[in-house]
Design a protein around this motif. Sequence first.
Motif, short mmCIF file in Angstrom:
data_model
loop_
_atom_site.label_atom_id
_atom_site.label_comp_id
_atom_site.label_asym_id
_atom_site.label_seq_id
_atom_site.Cartn_x
_atom_site.Cartn_y
_atom_site.Cartn_z
N SER A 140 2.17 4.45 15.73
CA SER A 140 3.43 4.51 14.80
C SER A 140 2.99 4.31 13.44
O SER A 140 3.34 5.05 12.65
CB SER A 140 4.59 3.66 15.10
N ARG A 196 2.37 6.78 10.35
CA ARG A 196 3.20 6.56 8.97
C ARG A 196 2.18 6.31 7.88
O ARG A 196 2.44 6.90 6.58
CB ARG A 196 4.03 5.27 9.13
N ARG A 204 1.14 9.69 6.61
CA ARG A 204 2.20 10.44 5.68
C ARG A 204 2.58 9.69 4.57
O ARG A 204 3.46 10.07 3.71
CB ARG A 204 3.59 10.49 6.69
N VAL A 205 1.87 8.87 4.00
CA VAL A 205 2.22 7.98 2.69
C VAL A 205 1.80 9.03 1.48
O VAL A 205 2.59 9.14 0.67
CB VAL A 205 1.56 6.85 2.68
N GLU A 252 7.10 21.96 6.20
CA GLU A 252 7.69 20.76 5.49
C GLU A 252 7.85 21.15 3.75
O GLU A 252 6.95 21.64 3.14
CB GLU A 252 6.44 19.62 5.35
N PHE A 254 4.79 9.27 -0.55
CA PHE A 254 6.10 8.99 0.29
C PHE A 254 6.18 7.54 0.58
O PHE A 254 5.42 7.10 1.47
CB PHE A 254 6.14 9.97 1.56
N GLY A 290 6.59 4.16 2.31
CA GLY A 290 6.74 3.81 3.86
C GLY A 290 6.23 4.78 4.67
O GLY A 290 6.48 4.81 6.07
N GLY A 291 5.80 6.23 4.22
CA GLY A 291 5.46 7.27 5.07
C GLY A 291 6.62 8.10 5.46
O GLY A 291 6.49 8.95 6.09
N ASP A 292 7.82 7.76 4.64
CA ASP A 292 9.08 8.39 5.27
C ASP A 292 9.26 9.69 4.18
O ASP A 292 9.34 9.61 3.22
CB ASP A 292 10.45 7.44 4.72
N ARG A 293 9.07 10.79 4.79
CA ARG A 293 8.82 12.05 3.98
C ARG A 293 10.21 12.41 3.13
O ARG A 293 10.11 13.11 2.45
CB ARG A 293 8.48 13.21 4.86
N SER A 294 11.32 11.69 3.64
CA SER A 294 12.45 12.00 2.82
C SER A 294 12.44 11.22 1.40
O SER A 294 13.51 11.50 0.77
CB SER A 294 13.56 11.78 3.71
N SER A 295 11.57 10.25 1.34
CA SER A 295 11.55 9.14 0.32
C SER A 295 10.53 9.54 -0.52
O SER A 295 9.34 8.53 -0.48
CB SER A 295 11.97 8.02 0.66
#
Length: 187
Positions: A6, A10, A13-14, A40, A67, A69-74
């Motif tokens: 995990s 993440r 994806r940063v 995406e 992104f 924390g690796g959160d692609r929505s942020s």
Amino acid sequence: MKELQSLYYRIRRVVGRGRGITQDDTGPVQLTQLRCSDLETFDDVPRVAEYGLASNPPDGWDGVAVFFGGDRSSGVVIATNHQQFRLKNLGKGESALYDNQGQVVYLRKSGILIKDKAGSTVAMNGDGTGILSFGSGLTIDANTKIVGTLEVTENITADQDVTVSGMSVKNHNHTDPQGGVVGNMQG
């Protein structure tokens, strides 16, 4: 092991790269639509730039996004480029401001060059000399003082009187050695 996978996922994806589809430049921060892959596409991704420099790249730009924390929505876009309009062949240490219209402010080793889309240029040669080149003419709407020698290679036209060393050229007369007055330009 699952937690390591995990974390690895993440971290991967940063940072992402993608293509800018469109921007909204009306608010306090520019918002972009960024496509990172066929699966995406992110809407309203803020695009940050250095203070004092503003741009709105043409659609189809390349970008790098971070992104959190690796959160692609942020995410936030931190760098952009447009392959079609990028200036090429700059020397080491040189930089430029440019747009997709061909307008440039180029900080060259040999001095500063400013060019507009019509090809007019202001060149400061870095040695105290320079050249103004305006194909359709240059109008200076100001009181102008030239300190130094003025060399003119074409005609000079004046709408008003010309004064040389305090004497009016318009009302300047000479005595003709054969008699009379010549050179009165009044008229």
